[in-house]
Design a protein around this motif. Structure first.
Motif, PDB file in Angstrom:
ATOM      1  N   ASP A  61     -34.054 -32.120 -14.688  1.00  0.00           N
ATOM      2  CA  ASP A  61     -32.726 -32.895 -14.538  1.00  0.00           C
ATOM      3  C   ASP A  61     -33.089 -33.038 -13.201  1.00  0.00           C
ATOM      4  N   PHE A  62     -33.720 -32.758 -11.888  1.00  0.00           N
ATOM      5  CA  PHE A  62     -33.273 -32.615 -10.759  1.00  0.00           C
ATOM      6  C   PHE A  62     -34.270 -34.488 -10.555  1.00  0.00           C
ATOM      7  N   VAL A  63     -34.951 -34.747 -11.518  1.00  0.00           N
ATOM      8  CA  VAL A  63     -36.373 -35.804 -11.183  1.00  0.00           C
ATOM      9  C   VAL A  63     -35.747 -37.136 -12.340  1.00  0.00           C
ATOM     10  N   LYS A  64     -35.538 -36.654 -12.815  1.00  0.00           N
ATOM     11  CA  LYS A  64     -34.644 -37.848 -14.632  1.00  0.00           C
ATOM     12  C   LYS A  64     -33.953 -39.184 -13.462  1.00  0.00           C
ATOM     13  N   GLY A  65     -34.451 -40.357 -14.011  1.00  0.00           N
ATOM     14  CA  GLY A  65     -34.190 -41.003 -13.239  1.00  0.00           C
ATOM     15  C   GLY A  65     -35.261 -41.660 -12.335  1.00  0.00           C
ATOM     16  N   ARG A  66     -35.532 -41.216 -11.646  1.00  0.00           N
ATOM     17  CA  ARG A  66     -36.060 -41.437 -10.982  1.00  0.00           C
ATOM     18  C   ARG A  66     -38.406 -41.226 -11.152  1.00  0.00           C
ATOM     19  N   PHE A  67     -38.526 -39.888 -11.911  1.00  0.00           N
ATOM     20  CA  PHE A  67     -40.167 -39.766 -12.399  1.00  0.00           C
ATOM     21  C   PHE A  67     -40.305 -40.690 -13.508  1.00  0.00           C
ATOM     22  N   THR A  68     -41.171 -40.979 -14.086  1.00  0.00           N
ATOM     23  CA  THR A  68     -41.560 -41.148 -15.344  1.00  0.00           C
ATOM     24  C   THR A  68     -43.580 -40.808 -15.227  1.00  0.00           C
ATOM     25  N   ILE A  69     -43.479 -40.174 -16.400  1.00  0.00           N
ATOM     26  CA  ILE A  69     -45.261 -39.846 -16.612  1.00  0.00           C
ATOM     27  C   ILE A  69     -44.529 -40.344 -17.916  1.00  0.00           C
ATOM     28  N   SER A  70     -46.654 -40.826 -17.382  1.00  0.00           N
ATOM     29  CA  SER A  70     -47.453 -41.905 -18.636  1.00  0.00           C
ATOM     30  C   SER A  70     -48.882 -41.026 -18.650  1.00  0.00           C
ATOM     31  N   LYS A  71     -49.219 -42.072 -19.859  1.00  0.00           N
ATOM     32  CA  LYS A  71     -50.766 -41.484 -20.264  1.00  0.00           C
ATOM     33  C   LYS A  71     -51.478 -42.626 -20.207  1.00  0.00           C
ATOM     34  N   ASP A  72     -53.180 -42.792 -20.471  1.00  0.00           N
ATOM     35  CA  ASP A  72     -53.943 -44.115 -19.976  1.00  0.00           C
ATOM     36  C   ASP A  72     -54.905 -43.824 -20.733  1.00  0.00           C
ATOM     37  N   ASN A  73     -55.422 -43.117 -22.024  1.00  0.00           N
ATOM     38  CA  ASN A  73     -55.601 -42.516 -23.582  1.00  0.00           C
ATOM     39  C   ASN A  73     -57.520 -43.270 -23.034  1.00  0.00           C
ATOM     40  N   ALA A  74     -57.217 -44.435 -22.627  1.00  0.00           N
ATOM     41  CA  ALA A  74     -58.519 -44.916 -22.674  1.00  0.00           C
ATOM     42  C   ALA A  74     -59.279 -44.700 -21.035  1.00  0.00           C
ATOM     43  N   LYS A  75     -58.642 -43.999 -20.188  1.00  0.00           N
ATOM     44  CA  LYS A  75     -58.684 -43.743 -18.802  1.00  0.00           C
ATOM     45  C   LYS A  75     -59.643 -42.190 -18.831  1.00  0.00           C
ATOM     46  N   ASN A  76     -58.325 -41.605 -20.036  1.00  0.00           N
ATOM     47  CA  ASN A  76     -57.869 -39.727 -19.625  1.00  0.00           C
ATOM     48  C   ASN A  76     -57.380 -39.582 -18.943  1.00  0.00           C
ATOM     49  N   THR A  77     -56.621 -40.341 -18.398  1.00  0.00           N
ATOM     50  CA  THR A  77     -55.436 -40.149 -17.152  1.00  0.00           C
ATOM     51  C   THR A  77     -54.247 -39.940 -17.489  1.00  0.00           C
ATOM     52  N   LEU A  78     -53.148 -39.594 -16.835  1.00  0.00           N
ATOM     53  CA  LEU A  78     -51.652 -38.218 -16.856  1.00  0.00           C
ATOM     54  C   LEU A  78     -51.751 -38.873 -15.845  1.00  0.00           C
ATOM     55  N   TYR A  79     -50.645 -39.998 -15.924  1.00  0.00           N
ATOM     56  CA  TYR A  79     -49.485 -40.340 -14.251  1.00  0.00           C
ATOM     57  C   TYR A  79     -48.304 -39.453 -13.985  1.00  0.00           C
ATOM     58  N   LEU A  80     -47.734 -40.084 -13.071  1.00  0.00           N
ATOM     59  CA  LEU A  80     -46.426 -39.741 -12.336  1.00  0.00           C
ATOM     60  C   LEU A  80     -46.065 -40.729 -11.605  1.00  0.00           C
ATOM     61  N   GLN A  81     -45.089 -41.398 -11.886  1.00  0.00           N
ATOM     62  CA  GLN A  81     -44.584 -42.261 -10.911  1.00  0.00           C
ATOM     63  C   GLN A  81     -43.522 -42.133 -10.604  1.00  0.00           C
ATOM     64  N   MET A  82     -43.290 -41.347  -9.442  1.00  0.00           N
ATOM     65  CA  MET A  82     -42.239 -41.196  -8.456  1.00  0.00           C
ATOM     66  C   MET A  82     -41.502 -41.759  -7.661  1.00  0.00           C
ATOM     67  N   ASN A  83     -40.342 -41.919  -7.986  1.00  0.00           N
ATOM     68  CA  ASN A  83     -39.577 -43.271  -6.953  1.00  0.00           C
ATOM     69  C   ASN A  83     -38.702 -42.272  -6.443  1.00  0.00           C
ATOM     70  N   SER A  84     -37.474 -43.039  -5.468  1.00  0.00           N
ATOM     71  CA  SER A  84     -37.032 -42.860  -4.225  1.00  0.00           C
ATOM     72  C   SER A  84     -36.872 -41.307  -4.422  1.00  0.00           C
ATOM     73  N   LEU A  85     -37.733 -41.160  -3.820  1.00  0.00           N
ATOM     74  CA  LEU A  85     -38.371 -39.365  -3.632  1.00  0.00           C
ATOM     75  C   LEU A  85     -38.172 -38.723  -2.664  1.00  0.00           C
TER      76      LEU A  85
END
Length: 124
Positions: A61-85
């Motif tokens: 709940d404390f990150v909803k609307g601010r953080f986004t989790i995603s991945k790029d399978n081609a790069k075998n990479t997971l991301y966490l975009q953190m906004n409004s820190l």
């Protein structure tokens, strides 16, 4: 042995953004689910976000609307975009991967592998 290597941490002022990355050494059933946890100084580890193999996500709940989790399978990479820190987002952030099912998404019961962590510091 599966390896997870995080990067992207750093220092930022409140309101700023950072993007964390986590490269996994294997892309198979053992790393089918992935996520991020964090541990602030003097506090216990807490789940931040989880991305399942079917593409569904869960956020604390404390990150909803601010953080986004995603991945790029081609790069075998997971991301966490953190906004409004916020200063309270200051913590060591850990990448997690695993295949266990039947555990709550934001607990660590499903995790089989951990990264070494990347530090995020948010100043006011």
């Amino acid at each position: 042995q599966v390896q997870l290597v995080e990067s992207g941490g750093g220092s930022v002022q409140a309101g700023g953004s950072l993007r964390l990355s986590c490269v996994r050494s294997e892309n198979n059933f053992r790393t089918r689910d992935m996520g991020w946890f964090r541990q602030a100084p003097g506090k216990g580890r807490e789940g931040v976000a989880k991305l399942r193999s079917d593409g569904t996500t869960t956020y604390a709940d404390f990150v909803k609307g601010r953080f986004t989790i995603s991945k790029d399978n081609a790069k075998n990479t997971l991301y966490l975009q953190m906004n409004s820190l916020k200063p309270e987002d200051t913590a060591m952030y850990y990448c997690a991967a695993g295949w266990n099912r039947g555990f709550a998404s934001l607990t660590d019961g499903w995790v089989n592998y951990w990264g070494q962590g990347t530090r995020v510091t948010v100043s006011s």
